[in-house]
Design a protein around this motif. Structure first.
Motif, PDB file in Angstrom:
ATOM      1  N   UNK A   1      44.306-117.476   4.765  1.00 48.05           N
ATOM      2  CA  UNK A   1      45.259-116.394   4.573  1.00 48.05           C
ATOM      3  C   UNK A   1      46.180-116.227   5.785  1.00 48.05           C
ATOM      4  N   UNK A   2      47.468-116.172   5.520  1.00 46.16           N
ATOM      5  CA  UNK A   2      48.465-115.960   6.567  1.00 46.16           C
ATOM      6  C   UNK A   2      49.120-114.594   6.370  1.00 46.16           C
ATOM      7  N   UNK A   3      49.801-114.138   7.389  1.00 41.73           N
ATOM      8  CA  UNK A   3      50.509-112.856   7.304  1.00 41.73           C
ATOM      9  C   UNK A   3      51.969-113.096   7.652  1.00 41.73           C
ATOM     10  N   UNK A   4      52.811-113.079   6.627  1.00 42.82           N
ATOM     11  CA  UNK A   4      54.259-113.113   6.799  1.00 42.82           C
ATOM     12  C   UNK A   4      54.814-111.778   6.324  1.00 42.82           C
ATOM     13  N   UNK A   5      55.376-111.026   7.233  1.00 41.60           N
ATOM     14  CA  UNK A   5      55.958-109.726   6.895  1.00 41.60           C
ATOM     15  C   UNK A   5      57.478-109.858   6.871  1.00 41.60           C
ATOM     16  N   UNK A   6      58.098-109.290   5.840  1.00 42.60           N
ATOM     17  CA  UNK A   6      59.548-109.359   5.707  1.00 42.60           C
ATOM     18  C   UNK A   6      60.138-107.957   5.601  1.00 42.60           C
ATOM     19  N   UNK A   7      61.455-107.877   5.837  1.00 40.90           N
ATOM     20  CA  UNK A   7      62.139-106.586   5.770  1.00 40.90           C
ATOM     21  C   UNK A   7      62.713-106.360   4.377  1.00 40.90           C
ATOM     22  N   UNK A   8      63.528-105.325   4.232  1.00 39.79           N
ATOM     23  CA  UNK A   8      64.070-104.955   2.927  1.00 39.79           C
ATOM     24  C   UNK A   8      64.995-106.023   2.363  1.00 39.79           C
ATOM     25  N   UNK A   9      65.521-106.892   3.223  1.00 43.65           N
ATOM     26  CA  UNK A   9      66.377-107.988   2.774  1.00 43.65           C
ATOM     27  C   UNK A   9      65.616-109.298   2.636  1.00 43.65           C
ATOM     28  N   UNK A  10      64.283-109.224   2.652  1.00 45.04           N
ATOM     29  CA  UNK A  10      63.410-110.395   2.555  1.00 45.04           C
ATOM     30  C   UNK A  10      63.588-111.373   3.709  1.00 45.04           C
ATOM     31  N   UNK A  11      63.905-110.849   4.885  1.00 44.85           N
ATOM     32  CA  UNK A  11      63.989-111.654   6.090  1.00 44.85           C
ATOM     33  C   UNK A  11      62.725-111.424   6.920  1.00 44.85           C
ATOM     34  N   UNK A  12      62.086-112.471   7.407  1.00 39.00           N
ATOM     35  CA  UNK A  12      60.866-112.284   8.214  1.00 39.00           C
ATOM     36  C   UNK A  12      61.137-111.425   9.448  1.00 39.00           C
TER      37      UNK A  12
END
Length: 495
Positions: free
Chosen positions: A80-91
């Motif tokens: 399991x990895x953790x990629x968090x993105x913003x409201x514009x789907x940018x990491x």
């Protein structure tokens, strides 16, 4: 000709295959990459690489076999990895990788104290370890508040590819079950009280199963990849589970043993087995449960020795075979990146015991192969003690290309291993899941037809006593060196 495309994002490369309806591989390709290790214990990757490599692979495969009609796309990835993105789907930051990244030690200790081991295990199945993605989410919230303030969504490699292809925001149950402690394993849903406590900023992804269709390729994604718009894309799951699918090792009683950069084991059953030293997860399919484990190094360790000695693999394998069982009195602990299961010790380190001036690089390489085999045995014995019914073992991954390594694992563990005809890995499993998702009811493909067993590796009974004694020393060496090794790990972190 009709076929499916399967792509898997791994630790050291992204692999893609184009597969015909009968399971024949029409074309395959690989893109090598590296992870970033900006600090001791940190292992990260720029998620832009995942999409860039997917696009490049899709374009190449389509160009290689241009007359193939792609009827579905399968995706898979490390986790399991953790990629968090913003409201514009940018990491908002680089993706934090699975259990080889050990930065969340403080969060694991705090969350365990706050929630209690018994309650964490009751809800999620497993105690919190470096594999727990929920603890890594908490790390970002506490250590990088600026990134956390912009975060709105959670992705892993497979779900990120599915999102870029279809726009869907989904995560499979198997991956979700490793987002500990945020998933309720018995009820197969997010555990709302703990999600609100530790991930309140994030919109929970919709949960589906690995082979479910997440959506269809958008016009924008079609232009970027060459895949026709409207092509179905499955949700996908973590690579080890997709690899188990690729060889049919996902039925009750099966154990999948994956030889890769790290070593991974998945035992499948119908009951939820709990033990503090392994990972309890949902399966890739509804109604299944897994007891899983993983070594933090295997191929990574052999690659390290290859680079260190400036030799190639055929040389090292020949010299290791000449060294013989027991590596002429060497014993290695393979904990060069900490260790995951069954000791769950991020501060464990590699140890080489018994060195003399007479030992050679072949002895070292043999000891490394035996070390990973001893680690596999430690995991298997722990699984069985927890109640796992292991009736069939299937070996997969790039390491299966070397017969010596396979034989050493069978000799050390005393287990027969079945090796399928195709061991290309998770990308093949992703292509199968895609074919299964769009198959006509009652006419879906069978993985046994796609990928039959080609070889059986049997243990040499003559070596049983030697490896029983070596395993005993292996366990005692860790216990005997642990205190000093932990002190050295602290020095390394400080440096």
């Amino acid at each position: 000709m009709r076929g499916t495309l399967g792509v898997d994002v791994g630790t050291s490369s992204t692999k893609g295959v184009l597969v015909a309806e009968d399971g024949t591989i029409l074309a395959s390709t690989t893109r090598a990459h590296t992870v970033d290790r900006p600090r001791p214990g940190w292992v990260e990757m720029d998620a832009g690489i995942w999409w860039d490599e997917f696009r490049s692979i899709a374009q190449e495969l389509i160009a290689t076999v241009p007359d193939t009609e792609i009827v579905a796309v399968g995706v898979s990835g490390m986790g399991p990895c953790v990629l968090l993105t913003d409201a514009d789907d940018l990491p908002v930051r680089p993706a934090i990788l699975y259990g080889v990244d050990t930065r969340s030690t403080a969060q694991i200790a705090r969350m365990t104290a706050e929630l209690g081991v018994d309650e964490i295990t009751r809800v999620g199945g497993s105690v919190l370890t470096s594999q727990a993605a929920g603890a890594k989410i908490a790390w970002v919230a506490e250590e990088e508040p600026e990134a956390w303030a912009r975060a709105t969504r959670l992705f892993m490699p497979a779900s990120w590819l599915a999102h870029r292809l279809t726009g869907a925001y989904v995560l499979d149950h198997q991956s979700a079950s490793q987002t500990s402690p945020l998933y309720d394993i018995e009820n197969e849903r997010w555990h709302a009280p703990w999600w609100q406590r530790y991930a309140e900023r994030l919109e929970p992804p919709r949960l589906t199963w690995a082979g479910d269709i997440a959506g269809e390729v958008t016009a924008e994604a079609a232009a970027a990849t060459g895949i026709p718009p409207g092509t179905p894309v499955i949700t996908g799951t973590i690579d080890a589970w997709t690899e188990a699918v690729s060889v049919g090792a996902h039925e009750s009683g099966d154990l999948m043993l994956m030889y890769g950069t790290t070593m991974f084991l998945i035992a499948t059953g119908e009951q939820t087995l709990r033990t503090p030293s392994m990972w309890t997860t949902a399966g890739a399919f509804a109604g299944t449960r897994n007891l899983a484990g993983g070594l933090s190094t295997s191929g990574a360790l052999t690659a390290w020795l290859k680079d260190l000695t400036d030799a190639d693999y055929p040389q090292l394998l020949a010299e290791a075979e000449a060294s013989g069982p027991g590596a002429r009195g060497l014993l290695m602990l393979p904990y060069f990146a900490g260790e995951r299961t069954p000791i769950q010790d991020p501060d464990a380190r590699g140890v080489i015991a018994g060195l003399t001036l007479e030992h050679t690089r072949g002895d070292l390489y043999r000891a490394a192969l035996e070390a990973t085999a001893l680690g596999v045995r430690h995991n298997v014995e722990t699984m069985r003690a927890a109640g796992a019914d292991i009736r069939r073992i299937v070996a997969v991954g790039g390491g299966t290309q070397g017969r010596l390594w396979l034989q050493i694992v069978s000799d050390v563990t005393g287990l027969v291993q079945e090796v399928p005809a195709t061991t290309i890995g998770a990308s093949y499993g992703a292509a199968f899941l895609a074919a299964d998702a769009v198959g006509a009811p009652g006419a879906q493909p069978a993985i046994g037809d796609w990928n039959p067993i080609a070889e059986r590796i049997t243990p040499d009974p003559v070596l049983r006593d030697l490896y029983d004694a070596l395993f005993d020393r292996y366990v005692r060496l860790y216990e005997g060196s642990k205190q000093v090794v932990h002190e050295l790990a602290a020095v390394h972190r400080g440096a």
